[in-house]
Structure formats: structure tokens, C-alpha cells
Design an enzyme around this catalytic site. Structure first.
Site, PDB file in Angstrom:
ATOM      1  CG  HIS A  96      -0.430  -9.361  67.478  1.00 60.33           C
ATOM      2  ND1 HIS A  96       0.324  -9.767  66.417  1.00 60.33           N
ATOM      3  CD2 HIS A  96      -0.217  -8.035  67.605  1.00 60.33           C
ATOM      4  CE1 HIS A  96       0.977  -8.732  65.923  1.00 60.33           C
ATOM      5  NE2 HIS A  96       0.659  -7.672  66.624  1.00 60.33           N
ATOM      6  CE  LYS A 110      -3.041   1.631  58.328  1.00 61.89           C
ATOM      7  NZ  LYS A 110      -4.046   2.224  57.408  1.00 61.89           N
TER       8      LYS A 110
END
EC number: 4.1.1.31
Length: 938
Positions: free
Chosen positions: A151, A591
Site C-alpha cells: 500500500h 473515483k
């Protein structure tokens, strides 16, 4: 199992006492390490943080801003360090509280299955009349695969994780009956760890490499998962045996692990084919080393003598074969353990594992070589399991079933789940990279001058023809551009790994931004050229499309239908056992179209994929690419699984375990156990309990809500020219992109467009600036318009009727409830007052004020409508533990936000100033601290 107010009060008091104890020790450490003045500064900021919420907010706000402006960078660093340490300790206390609550309930109700446990799932299946034969058929082909990912915003270092693990052990000891010296000694050890934490760099001084991320991921396997897995299988076997006592159960290895660290190259130029090989070697070594330790321990346990108990002829024959491979070992065993044949077998297994480990570390993996593992080395998990099963069968046939079912059975389970590779690595690449590479290859070969100019039908025809053509398209020596060479080298590396090192190390090629059948044929052709696919003979690599935008999700079944019309793709699928993996992207879809519309697009896509599989008799394996944050599909994993469309899961599922939540889910062994059992519980129930599709009235309502939400979201994010400057100026996105947080760039391309920005830094930046916009924006407008302006959304009935419909959906439809509750949680973590302070960073205050006004209006609307739909007075009233956790953290989070704003202001005002490096370090610390405090990153 009741959970009374008295129990909750006791649990709350215990948690408060633990936090107070740790906080007092931290205060002592701050005084000792940084001085009294630093301690008083931290305390003053903490007091102002409390006043900001509960006292005189205007005065507290003014003083916080003034103090931040006057503090030196060194003072800011100390304060942030103190708050970071506090959050680490609070997070640990809350984790330990979960451990203690689970333990208390087990102690109080020993004969009642824990809610959401494996036993609870089996009991529910039995109560619903599901026969044992149906469960057995389901288990026989089941596959539950959590996939660990790195991540870019996960800032915790392995050294900090190890200290936290030691602190957890020490805190757990305090629940016992400690007195006098023993209790004082425990307190001193805890203080020692806190001092050590204070003196340790808690975030990375240099940017992590991909291999650093692999090492971090391996921590969780090495420190808990290897030991945990056998217990989970024992619990499943026990639940099945006691609930269905007349059935002879076979429990295959339904749980497997996957990984992306070292395999996910989409947008990350640091993941090369050599890095992938290195990652595979490391993961293989980790598994083998663990098995060596386990077999050494097993050898100590299996001291049975043939003078006391016979062994099977099969074991004797196996030992004779082993002796021919290791004559020197055979001579030694004949002298040392002449009658202890199980110990002899363990010794041979150990020798084979050592030889396997040596080969894994040194084997040449140059493509095209014909090397093979040395004699006596294991190649696959099957080889190791064959040896272990020989011992197992011998023990079972000679009155030692209890021994066979002990440590040996645990090792067998570990070998089944982790094999000789720990986790199966996925290879992910963007479809455009495959297209560009093939365009160059085809042009160089004189096959097609401009592949990129072809339409989809022409591409499919050309690729199908080339896949079926036995002549090589790509020469052994690669004379192409570096990007094309790397794409080809990746497939060749996978071929070498699977042929010569580890046949289970890599299984799937995930194609990001799949838009058509040609996007799956392209990597299939590259696989064929590398020797991974031979039509009608073998196919060693699955092709998994990743659908991640709203438009791509809407036509996902059409892409697969186009593939199924192609004989060459059907042949590939047949060679892969008619299992089609499909990855669903939660991050980019959010998004692209916003929270509510993305959730609905994903739900609809799963229904289409379910129906596609049924039409063609194909086993669908859906891979849920969920992030940790709500804006990337995050939330409790078991709730998310149960919220999927009926029939969409079946008995095969992959789910990402994102880097930013791995520490929370797997950091402590008992919490890892709880997380995995909840996942298994949810998959069992979702796969075996009959559920109907939701009523048309509900799905029609969601269609309207999704359309309204998408329209409102895109109007802000994509249609306002002043939005991108607002985002760039009022969030730390620029700093996140520069700092040493992850190995991967923040954007796929070097542009300012939102479309090209990765979803993780997009969500992370909004979280840091306390807007939390990706997790809710558009939902409030959709709910309010649907209920109170029904004519605008083509909804029938009165406002009262429409609100009642949403309330019914919330009460009875798990998908809708999870969507609303996750938005509620992320709204609860937002703070629009502090977000307004971030908005002051924008140079154009008039434009920023207009954008912020729209965000604030939607925040208020979403909060109001969610409270109405969920029938609660305040956000999170129906999640009191989370509500209290947020309230407890805010006095520490808020001052840190003020300090981060001040640091951003200074850095941007003088990017080349003398304090530049120190300010960047402080910003990195603040990013880490806010992520820990908010318990959400990206």
C-alpha cells in the site's frame, strides 16, 4: 448470546483504564526523552483539542492556529511524534480490547458458537436444512483466497510492528493475577518498549523498495498465519463433525493465500521481471524455512520405535527410496535411530527441504534453459504432501490415529495452504502496456504495421490467428524498446518460475482497464510466446480481466461473451478447468462515478457475471479489489461478502487484504483468527444459503439513486474547472506524491488529470484533509432528491412513502445497509470545520470558498438523509463502539491537523528554504499520525 449494558460498561471501563495506563507511561517517557517543556506543549495542544469539541471552539481554534504558526519545526516534530505514539498505543489498546471481549464471551458462553464464527455458520446451515452432501460438494471445489497487497500510504515499518506485537503480549499478561515484583516488572517492560518506540524512526527515512514491501508482507505470515491456519481447519472439522455426526467429512484446503507485492506492475516501473523473481524466491524461502522448523519439531515428537509399534510397508519402501537419494544420511540414521522410522522419515524430509531451499535461492531462471531441480529436492507442494501422507497413513493403520491427527496433521494443513511458496503471486499489468508491446512486436515481424490503428474486430482476428500459429512471433534475442522488452521478459520470467522453480508460485495475469476481448487475447499471445500456453495441450496462466470504471463494469459480460465466441479462448479456458477469474475494481470506479453509483455498478456487474457463468457452465471466481478506505470499497469484510448479489459468490472468491488494513486485521494472532473465521463464515453462508434477488422496487430505487449520485458527483469532480486546483492546493496530494511512503508513483501518467491519479492517493489525500469526500459525496443529493423531489427522479408515491421505502431497504437488504453504514462511518470521521482550514491553503480563496460550500452542503445533506434512512438521531448511534472511538481520538487528531496545515503552508511558501528537509520529515510524520488516528488511509 446477550451483550448487556452492564457488560458494555465493564468493557468500556477496562478499555479506558488500559488507555489511561498507557497514556500515563507515554507522558513519563515524553518528559524523560524530550523534557518538561515538550510535555507541557503536548498537554496544552491536547487540552485545546478537547475545547475545540466541547468547550470554547472559537477561542480554541484561534489559539491552535496561533500556536502552530509560532512553533519551530523541531517542536512540531516532537508534538507529532507524541501524538503518533499515542495513536499507536490507543490502536493497540482497542485491538487488545477486542481480544479480551472475545475471550470473555467464550469463557461465559463456552457451548454457544461465537457470532460470525465458523461454528455459527455450520449451525445456521443445519438449521436451514442444508444437507451434509451439499456442504461436502461445496467444500470439494471451494477456494477462499485473501490476497495481500502493498500500500503506497502504509507508513508502518516492520520494526514498529514487532514492537507492537511485544507490547500486546505484555498487556495481555496484565489480565492475569499479577502482584508485587511481577507486576512492576511487567510495567517496566512496557515502558521499555515505549521508550524504544520513541527512539525509533517510525516512518521510513528512505523510500521503500518493492522488496521492502515483500518483507513487510511476509511478517504476517511468519509471525502468525502459519500457526493459525491449522487451528481454523480443526474448528471447521469439529463444527462439521459435531453438527452432522453421521457424515464422513473430507475437508480439502479451501483456504489459500495470494500476494501482489512484487507482482503488481500496473503503473509501477519498480516492479520488473527480476524483482518478481526475487519476490518469488523470498516467499518460497519463507515457506520452506517454516516447514524445516516444523518437521524438526515433529521429529522430536515422533519417537515411536518399531519394537513397540509396527509401521506400514509403504513407509519402509519410502525410506528405502530416500536412502538411495541420501546415502550419507542413511548411514547416520542407521547408527543413531535404527528403530525410530518416523524420525528417519522426518530427517529425510528435512534434508529434501534443505536441498529445495538451496535450489530456490540459487537456481538460474534464465528463459529457455532446461534446468530442473536436483534429485531429492521438492518441486511442488504435492511432493512434500506425499511424504507427509506416507507417515500419516502408517500411523492411522497402527493404532496411532491421535498422533497422526496432532502435529503431523497441522504440518499437512500448512503444506496444503502455503505449499512451498507461501502465497500465489498475481501478475498485474495495464492493458495498454500489452497493446504497445504487441504493436512493436507485430510491426517488427512484418505482421501488422500499426496494430493500434486496428478496430476491436480486426484486433481479435489478428490475435486469434497469431495464437493458433505455431511459428514463434518473438525471437529469443529481444531487440525492442525497453518497455516492450520488460513486458516480454515478465512472461518469460513467469514461465521459468513455473517450469523450474515453483509450479504454484504464479497463477493469474490480471489485466487492468480491460475494455474488450482483445485485451485478454493480447496477454494470452504473449503467454504463448513465452511457452506458457500451447493450444489443446496446456495453459499455465489464467487471464483475469479487471473491470474498474463505471462504463467497463456495465459491459463486463459483453467482453466475456466476446471471448467465449472465440474457439482459442474457449480452449484456453478448458485447459484452466473452466474457471474464469474476474477482478472487480472498487477504487477507480469510485473515483470515476462516485460512491453510490460505483457501489451499484459493482453490484450490477456481479449479477451479470453470475448469469454469464450460469449460461456457459463456467465456474466464476470473482476477485474483489477492495481497499481499506470506504472510498475504495473498504469496510468489514464479512459484511461486504454477505452484501453481494445472491449466487454471485458460489464457492470461490478472492479478496484483497490491502496494506493499510493488514496490520489491523493480522497484527495480533487472535484478531487474525477472528477476521479469517468471519470471512469463512460469510462465504459459507453466502454460498450455501438460498437468497432471492431483491424486489424490482428496490433495484429501481437504486438505479435512480445511482444516477442522481453520479450526476452530482461528476458535476463537482469532472465538470468544474476550479475543482482540480482546489484538490491540489487544499490536500497534501503533492507531498504524498513526493514523500517516502510507498514504492509506487501516485499517478499512472505524469499529468494533473483526476483520471490518471491513482485511487489510493486520491482517497488518502481527502482523508488527510478531513474532507473524506470519496466515501459519501453525491449520496446525500441522491437520497434527498429521491425522497423529497420525486418528480425529478421519476419516483412514484409521496415523500413519506419514498422515505419508508428506503428505510425498509435499509432494514432488509444487506447491500443497501452496508452501503449506507459505510458512508455513515466515513462521514463520522470527516470534520468540515478543520477541512475549512485546509481550504485556506488555496491561493484563489474565492474559488475555494465556492467549492468548499458545495462540499459542506453535500456533507450536511448526506448526514441528514442517512440519519433519516437509518432512523438514528446522530451519526453512528447504531455503532456506539466506533462512535466512542472517534470521540476519544479527536482531541489528538485535531491539533495534528492544525500542525499539518501549518507545515504545508511553510513548505509551499518556501519550497527551497533552509528548513525544507525538516518540514518534509515533519509532514511525513503528520501523514502517518493522522492515518493512525483516523484508522483510515486510502
Amino acid at each position: 448470546m446477550s451483550h448487556t449494558p452492564h457488560n458494555r460498561r465493564h468493557e468500556s471501563e477496562r478499555l479506558s483504564a488500559t488507555i489511561r495506563f498507557l497514556g500515563n507511561l507515554l507522558g513519563d517517557v515524553i518528559r524523560e526523552q524530550a523534557g518538561e517543556a515538550a510535555f507541557q506543549l503536548v498537554e496544552r495542544l491536547r487540552t485545546l483539542g478537547k475545547e475545540l469539541r466541547n468547550g470554547a471552539p472559537d477561542r480554541a481554534d484561534a489559539e491552535l492556529r496561533m500556536m502552530a504558526a509560532r512553533m519551530t519545526v523541531a517542536d512540531i516534530q516532537i508534538v507529532i511524534k507524541a501524538f503518533n505514539a499515542y495513536f499507536l498505543l490507543v490502536n493497540l489498546a482497542e485491538q487488545m480490547q477486542r481480544v479480551w471481549v472475545l475471550r470473555d464471551r467464550e469463557r461465559k458462553y463456552p457451548d454457544t458458537p461465537r457470532p460470525e464464527s465458523i461454528a455459527a455458520a455450520i449451525a445456521e446451515l443445519h438449521a436451514c436444512g442444508i444437507p451434509a452432501t451439499t456442504i461436502q460438494e461445496w467444500l470439494d471445489t471451494a477456494c477462499i483466497q485473501p490476497v495481500f497487497t502493498a500500500h503506497p500510504t502504509e507508513a508502518r515499518r516492520r520494526t514498529a510492528l514487532e514492537k507492537v506485537r511485544r507490547l500486546a503480549t505484555l498487556l495481555d499478561e496484565r489480565t492475569g493475577d499479577l502482584h508485587g515484583f511481577v507486576r512492576e516488572e511487567n510495567t517496566m517492560r512496557i515502558r521499555e518498549e515505549i521508550v524504544s518506540l520513541w527512539q525509533t524512526d517510525e516512518v521510513r527515512v528512505v523510500k521503500p523498495t518493492v522488496i521492502d514491501e515483500v518483507k513487510n508482507g511476509m511478517f504476517y505470515f511468519e509471525s502468525g498465519l502459519f500457526d493459525l491456519i491449522p487451528r481454523l481447519y480443526r474448528e471447521l472439522e469439529y463444527a462439521l463433525r459435531t453438527t452432522y455426526p453421521t457424515h464422513e467429512w473430507r475437508v480439502p484446503p479451501l483456504l489459500r493465500y495470494g500476494a501482489w507485492m512484487g507482482g503488481d506492475r500496473d503503473g509501477n516501473p519498480n516492479v520488473t521481471h527480476t524483482v518478481t523473481i526475487q519476490a518469488v524466491r523470498m516467499m518460497r524461502a519463507a515457506a520452506i524455512e517454516r516447514h524445516i522448523a516444523a518437521v524438526e519439531e515433529l521429529s522430536h515428537r515422533l519417537g515411536q520405535s518399531v519394537r513397540q509399534a509396527p509401521v506400514s510397508d509403504e513407509l519402509r519402501e519410502s525410506l528405502a527410496h530416500d536412502a538411495s537419494l541420501f546415502p550419507e544420511v542413511a548411514d547416520m540414521l542407521a547408527r543413531r535411530n535404527p528403530y525410530e522410522l518416523y524420525r528417519q522419515k522426518c530427517t529425510y524430509i528435512r534434508e529434501k527441504l534443505i536441498r529445495t531451499l538451496d535450489y530456490a535461492r540459487t537456481a538460474s531462471l534464465d528463459w529457455g534453459r532446461s534446468d530442473s531441480p536436483p534429485k531429492g529436492a521438492y518441486f511442488s507442494r504435492t511432493d512434500l504432501l506425499d511424504d507427509l501422507h506416507v507417515m500419516e497413513r502408517s500411523l492411522l493403520s497402527n493404532n496411532a490415529a491421535i498422533v497422526a491427527n496432532g502435529a503431523l496433521r497441522d504440518l499437512i494443513r500448512q503444506a496444503e495452504v502455503f505449499g512451498l511458496h507461501t502465497a500465489t503471486l498475481d501478475i498485474r499489468q495495464h492493458s495498454e502496456r500489452h497493446t504497445a508491446a504487441l504493436a512493436e512486436v507485430l510491426a517488427a515481424a512484418g505482421v501488422c504495421a500499426d496494430y493500434t490503428a486496428l478496430n476491436e474486430i480486426e484486433r481479435i482476428e489478428l490475435l486469434s490467428r497469431e495464437i493458433e500459429n505455431p511459428r514463434p512471433l518473438i525471437p529469443t534475442r529481444l531487440d525492442y524498446s525497453p518497455d516492450t522488452v520488460e513486458v516480454i521478459a515478465t512472461f518469460r520470467a513467469v514461465a521459468s518460475i513455473l517450469e523450474r522453480l515453483s509450479p504454484e508460485a504464479v497463477e493469474t495475469c490480471i489485466v487492468s482497464m480491460t475494455r474488450g476481448a482483445s485485451d485478454l487475447l493480447a496477454p494470452l499471445l504473449l503467454a504463448k510466446e513465452a511457452g506458457l500456453f500451447r493450444p489443446f495441450r496446456f495453459s499455465r496462466l489464467s487471464m483475469a480481466p479487471l473491470f474498474e470504471t463505471g462504463a467497463d463494469l456495465a459491459c463486463c459480460d459483453e467482453v466475456l461473451e466476446a471471448c467465449m465466441r472465440l474457439p482459442i479462448y474457449r480452449n484456453h479456458l478448458a485447459l484452466r478447468g473452466f474457471v474464469q477469474e474476474v477482478m472487480i475494481g472498487y477504487s477507480d470506479s469510485n473515483k470515476d462515478v462516485g460512491y453510490a453509483a460505483a457501489n451499484w455498478a459493482i453490484y450490477q456487474a456481479q449479477r451479470k457475471l453470475r448469469d454469464f457463468g450460469r449460461r456457459h457452465g463456467i465456474q466464476m471466481r470473482l476477485f474483489h479489489g477492495r481497499g481499506g478506505a470506504i472510498g475504495r470499497g473498504g469496510g468489514p469484510a464479512n459484511h461486504a461478502i454477505l452484501a453481494q448479489p445472491p449466487g454471485s459468490i458460489g464457492n470461490q472468491i478472492k479478496i484483497t487484504e490491502q496494506g493499510e488494513v493488514i496490520a489491523d486485521r493480522y497484527g495480533l494472532p487472535l484478531l487474525a483468527h477472528r477476521h479469517i473465521e468471519q470471512v469463512i463464515n460469510a462465504v459459507l453462508r453466502a454460498g450455501l444459503l438460498q437468497r432471492d434477488d431483491p424486489p424490482d422496487e428496490w433495484t429501481q430505487a437504486l438505479e435512480r439513486l445511482a444516477a442522481l449520485s453520479q450526476r452530482h458527483y461528476r458535476a463537482l469532480v469532472y465538470e468544474r474547472s476550479d475543482f482540480v486546483p482546489y484538490f491540489r492546493n487544499v490536500t497534501p496530494i503533492a507531498e504524498i506524491s513526493r514523500l517516502n511512503i510507498g514504492s509506487r508513483p501516485a499517478s499512472r501518467r505524469n499529468t494533473e488529470r483526476i483520471e490518471d491519479l491513482r485511487a489510493i492517493p486520491w482517497v488518502f489525500s481527502w482523508m488527510q484533509s478531513r474532507h473524506t469526500l470519496p466515501g459519501w459525496y453525491g449520496l446525500g443529493f441522491a437520497l434527498e432528491t429521491f425522497v423529497y423531489a420525486g418528480e425529478q427522479s421519476d419516483a412514484s408515491g409521496s415523500a413519506i412513502d419514498r422515505l419508508a421505502l428506503l428505510q425498509e431497504m435499509y432494514a432488509r437488504w444487506s447491500f443497501f445497509r452496508v452501503m449506507i453504514d459505510n458512508a455513515q462511518m466515513i462521514l463520522g470521521k470527516a470534520d468540515l470545520h478543520i477541512a475549512s482550514r485546509y481550504a485556506e491553503l488555496a491561493p484563489d480563496q474565492n474559488a475555494a470558498a465556492a467549492i468548499f460550500a458545495a462540499i459542506r452542503e453535500e456533507y450536511q445533506r448526506a448526514s441528514r438523509m442517512i440519519r433519516q434512512v437509518a432512523r438514528i438521531e446522530r451519526l453512528l448511534d447504531n455503532a456506539p463502539v466506533l462512535q466512542h472511538s472517534i470521540q476519544r481520538r479527536n482531541p489528538y487528531i485535531d491539533p495534528m491537523s492544525y500542525l499539518q496545515i501549518e507545515l504545508l503552508r511553510r513548505l509551499r511558501a518556501a519550497p527551497d528554504g533552509p528548513d525544507h528537509a525538516a518540514i518534509e520529515d515533519a509532514i511525513l510524520l503528520s501523514i502517518s499520525g493522522l492515518a493512525a488516528g483516523l484508522m483510515n488511509t486510502g
